[in-house]
Design a protein around this motif. Structure first.
Motif, PDB file in Angstrom:
ATOM      1  N   ASP A 119      46.571  34.405  44.979  1.00 33.36           N
ATOM      2  CA  ASP A 119      45.176  34.209  45.362  1.00 33.36           C
ATOM      3  C   ASP A 119      44.898  32.839  45.966  1.00 33.36           C
ATOM      4  O   ASP A 119      43.793  32.329  45.877  1.00 33.36           O
ATOM      5  CB  ASP A 119      44.256  34.438  44.160  1.00 33.36           C
ATOM      6  N   THR A 169      38.806  34.928  47.584  1.00 26.67           N
ATOM      7  CA  THR A 169      40.267  34.951  47.597  1.00 26.67           C
ATOM      8  C   THR A 169      40.872  35.137  48.983  1.00 26.67           C
ATOM      9  O   THR A 169      41.775  34.374  49.370  1.00 26.67           O
ATOM     10  CB  THR A 169      40.781  36.039  46.642  1.00 26.67           C
ATOM     11  N   ARG A 457      51.165  46.128  45.072  1.00 30.26           N
ATOM     12  CA  ARG A 457      49.778  45.831  44.749  1.00 30.26           C
ATOM     13  C   ARG A 457      48.817  46.478  45.730  1.00 30.26           C
ATOM     14  O   ARG A 457      47.732  46.934  45.367  1.00 30.26           O
ATOM     15  CB  ARG A 457      49.579  44.304  44.755  1.00 30.26           C
ATOM     16  N   VAL A 461      44.787  48.492  46.006  1.00 31.49           N
ATOM     17  CA  VAL A 461      43.714  47.603  46.433  1.00 31.49           C
ATOM     18  C   VAL A 461      42.515  48.416  46.886  1.00 31.49           C
ATOM     19  O   VAL A 461      42.642  49.394  47.621  1.00 31.49           O
ATOM     20  CB  VAL A 461      44.198  46.672  47.555  1.00 31.49           C
ATOM     21  N   CYS A 462      41.344  48.018  46.436  1.00 27.06           N
ATOM     22  CA  CYS A 462      40.108  48.710  46.811  1.00 27.06           C
ATOM     23  C   CYS A 462      38.997  47.668  46.929  1.00 27.06           C
ATOM     24  O   CYS A 462      39.244  46.452  46.849  1.00 27.06           O
ATOM     25  CB  CYS A 462      39.759  49.793  45.801  1.00 27.06           C
ATOM     26  N   ASP A 465      38.543  44.642  44.551  1.00 30.97           N
ATOM     27  CA  ASP A 465      39.412  43.475  44.622  1.00 30.97           C
ATOM     28  C   ASP A 465      38.836  42.370  45.501  1.00 30.97           C
ATOM     29  O   ASP A 465      39.283  41.219  45.401  1.00 30.97           O
ATOM     30  CB  ASP A 465      40.792  43.884  45.145  1.00 30.97           C
ATOM     31  N   THR A 583      42.011  40.645  54.584  1.00 32.85           N
ATOM     32  CA  THR A 583      42.865  41.356  53.633  1.00 32.85           C
ATOM     33  C   THR A 583      43.652  42.453  54.327  1.00 32.85           C
ATOM     34  O   THR A 583      44.852  42.620  54.086  1.00 32.85           O
ATOM     35  CB  THR A 583      42.017  41.955  52.502  1.00 32.85           C
ATOM     36  N   ASP A 587      47.570  41.777  54.302  1.00 33.82           N
ATOM     37  CA  ASP A 587      48.314  42.691  53.438  1.00 33.82           C
ATOM     38  C   ASP A 587      48.870  43.871  54.206  1.00 33.82           C
ATOM     39  O   ASP A 587      49.925  44.404  53.871  1.00 33.82           O
ATOM     40  CB  ASP A 587      47.410  43.198  52.306  1.00 33.82           C
TER      41      ASP A 587
END
Length: 592
Positions: A119, A169, A457, A461-462, A465, A583, A587
């Motif tokens: 994070d 984050t 992870r 993730v949704c 998060d 994100t 990601d």
């Protein structure tokens, strides 16, 4: 009965200014992210400059001199050449051992881990311990680069800024990445290459949502470093390797550059294996940290008795290679000695980078190639400097598996456009050759380990998060003055309207209040529920990020409200489009 609406002049002026800015720039946090990236670049530039000055201070304490380490080593007798690296490495190990105890057992920091998994949070104390240890290793002649601790320091400062302003984050991770770019740009005066390094190797994405702030931070760091050098009247070399330009004498000369790329690409995997074998060997000794680092110092010190050129990161020797003529045997022996010294320093666990030693190996390899090629074809007119520089780029591309970054970095180091064509050919050839032999790069183990965990992870993730709690909200019975005051004291362009049970009724946008600012009579009659927009897309905590992104396409806004469920519609928070895009870009690249 009418409610008082005194229409304070300062409040109206502030809201008009916010409306003008919103119309000019549009809603979004990416513009604000550039400001924080610039701040990180400035702080990172200061940190890198300070670290460089501290190296000179520590070098003076350990050797009695400051400046070029190779020049210092040449002035020593053989006893000092042997003892200084040993004692400096031992002291670095002691600092590591005692410092980690003071850090209360916290693990060693890693900027890749902080960006990918943690994070964007980097604990300051372990970083400062490692930087202090690195200062001792580098100042005592350790064969490694200073860019490693400079990057760690810049990343730590960026993490501190992100936590100070309570950044979400995804944006805090990007801010740490900006710190990494600032550190590399400060070390090599190469802002574009620093940005590409982070984009290619760390983030795995060149999406503009992340690449723009990286460039901004790298440029500010470079300018900060340059200005500090000017203010302190220290010598500044811009570019890093400045000399009269080189040029291709014939288009046929591109052939030996391709062959140089093949040679560099073929040797790079063996260089990486040497580093891994050295690390495994020193670990197998089972020595305490201080003694293990001292053992590496023994190797460096022993080699430097006859060949003091192995001291330091090798930058001054590279400069000598570019400006002076070296014999075959001197080049070959220096190359072998530098390989062994770098393997011993890095393998023993000393804190530092391998970028500059890699450039050293590439430059020496390029010069050896040019001399051998000239023996085979004596009639050709070859420029040794060009082969040294292209060799640097080729070996860097082959070890990092980042050819674009290598091309840009060598161009920024020389600012010689004539080198770009042979650099492109050589670096791409070196990359494909090295990748065909061994798919592992110098960063592969770190990146793959962390991204494998991240892929696991990402499956879960949704929206929850990236959810931000405590959104700006107002009760539906609030008067217009209360709505205006909330807009004035927050940076949001939308205000959520709720009932007494905190059920979401809708939203009020900043533009919805425009017509009431100049009409006090009408404003006295308006409640929040009179101007609420009830047809506004919402998301739930369980919703996937791609589904949430589709909801953003229905409205031109920066944020969406998050409700607990479609039936009860209780407001639980909000999400930012910027955080969502960052994100998905970051990601998603890791999962490719």
């Amino acid at each position: 009965m009418k409610r008082p609406w005194s229409r304070p002049y300062s409040l109206v002026r502030l809201l008009r200014a916010r409306l003008w800015l919103a119309a000019l720039f549009g809603p979004g946090a990416l513009q604000g992210m550039l400001l924080y990236a610039g701040l990180v670049g400035f702080v990172g530039g200061l940190g890198a400059f300070g670290f460089t000055r501290l190296i000179n201070v520590f070098a003076h304490l350990l050797t009695g001199q400051s400046g070029d380490l190779v020049h210092t080593a040449r002035g020593f007798d053989w006893q000092h050449r042997l003892l200084v690296p040993v004692l400096g490495s031992f002291a670095a190990g002691v600092v590591m051992t005692l410092g980690m105890r003071l850090a209360h057992g916290r693990s060693s920091p890693d900027f890749m881990e902080a960006i990918v998994l943690k994070d964007g949070i980097i604990a300051p104390r372990p970083v400062l311990v490692r930087c202090t240890s690195s200062l001792l290793s580098i100042a005592s002649g350790g064969s490694m680069g200073r860019e490693g601790p400079m990057v760690q320091l810049s990343a730590m400062l960026a993490s501190w800024v992100g936590r100070l302003v309570r950044m979400p984050t995804p944006r805090r991770r990007l801010l740490v990445a900006c710190g990494v770019a600032a550190g590399i740009a400060s070390a090599y005066k190469a802002p574009i290459a620093g940005s590409l390094f982070v984009a290619e190797i760390v983030l795995g994405s060149i999406a503009m949502e992340s690449f723009g702030p990286l460039v901004f931070a790298a440029v500010i760091a470079t300018l900060t470093n340059r200005q500090l050098l000017h203010l302190t009247q220290l010598p500044e070399s811009t570019p890093l390797y400045a000399f009269a330009g080189v040029s291709l004498h014939s288009n046929w000369e591109t052939i030996p550059y391709i062959l140089l790329g093949l040679c560099a690409g073929g040797l790079a995997p063996f260089f990486l294996r040497l580093l891994r074998l050295s690390s495994a060997f020193f670990q197998s000794l089972g020595l305490p940290t201080a003694l293990r680092l001292a053992a590496g110092g023994v190797v460096v010190g022993t080699i430097s008795i006859r060949h003091p050129e192995v001291w330091g990161n090798g930058q001054s020797v590279v400069t000598s290679l570019l400006h002076e003529s070296w014999a075959y045997d001197a080049l070959f022996i220096t190359l072998i000695c530098k390989l062994l010294a770098t393997a011993a320093t890095v393998g023993s666990g000393a804190v530092g980078g391998v970028f500059t030693p890699t450039l050293f190996v590439g430059a020496t390899l390029g010069l050896l190639f040019e001399k051998c090629y000239h023996l085979l074809f004596p009639g050709l007119l070859l420029d040794p400097r060009a082969y040294a520089l292209v060799g640097m780029g080729c070996f860097l591309a082959a070890t990092t598996h980042a050819p674009l970054m290598a091309i840009i970095m060598l161009f920024e180091m020389t600012l010689d456009y004539d080198l770009v064509l042979p650099l492109m050919l050589g670096c791409v050839t070196a990359y494909y050759t090295a990748y065909g032999i061994d798919r592992r790069s110098i960063y592969t183990e770190q990146v793959e380990q962390k991204r494998a965990a991240q892929r696991n992870r990402m499956r879960a993730v949704c929206v929850a998060d990236i959810l931000e709690t405590a959104p700006s909200a107002v009760f539906e019975t609030a008067v217009f003055l209360e709505v205006a005051k909330i807009f004035a004291r927050t940076q949001q362009n939308h205000l959520y309207v709720i009932d007494e049970a905190r059920r979401l009724r809708g939203i009020i946008s900043l533009t919805d209040i425009r017509e009431y600012l100049n009409d006090p009579e009408l404003a006295q009659l308006v409640y929040a529920y009179d101007i609420v927009n009830e047809r506004f897309p919402v998301v739930t905590p369980e919703m996937s990020l791609p589904d949430a992104a589709r909801q953003f396409t229905k409205v031109a806004g920066e944020r969406l409200p998050v409700i607990n469920s479609p039936t009860t519609r209780t407001l639980v928070g909000s999400i930012s489009k910027t955080d969502l895009l960052l994100t998905l870009a970051h990601d998603g690249a890791a999962g490719d």
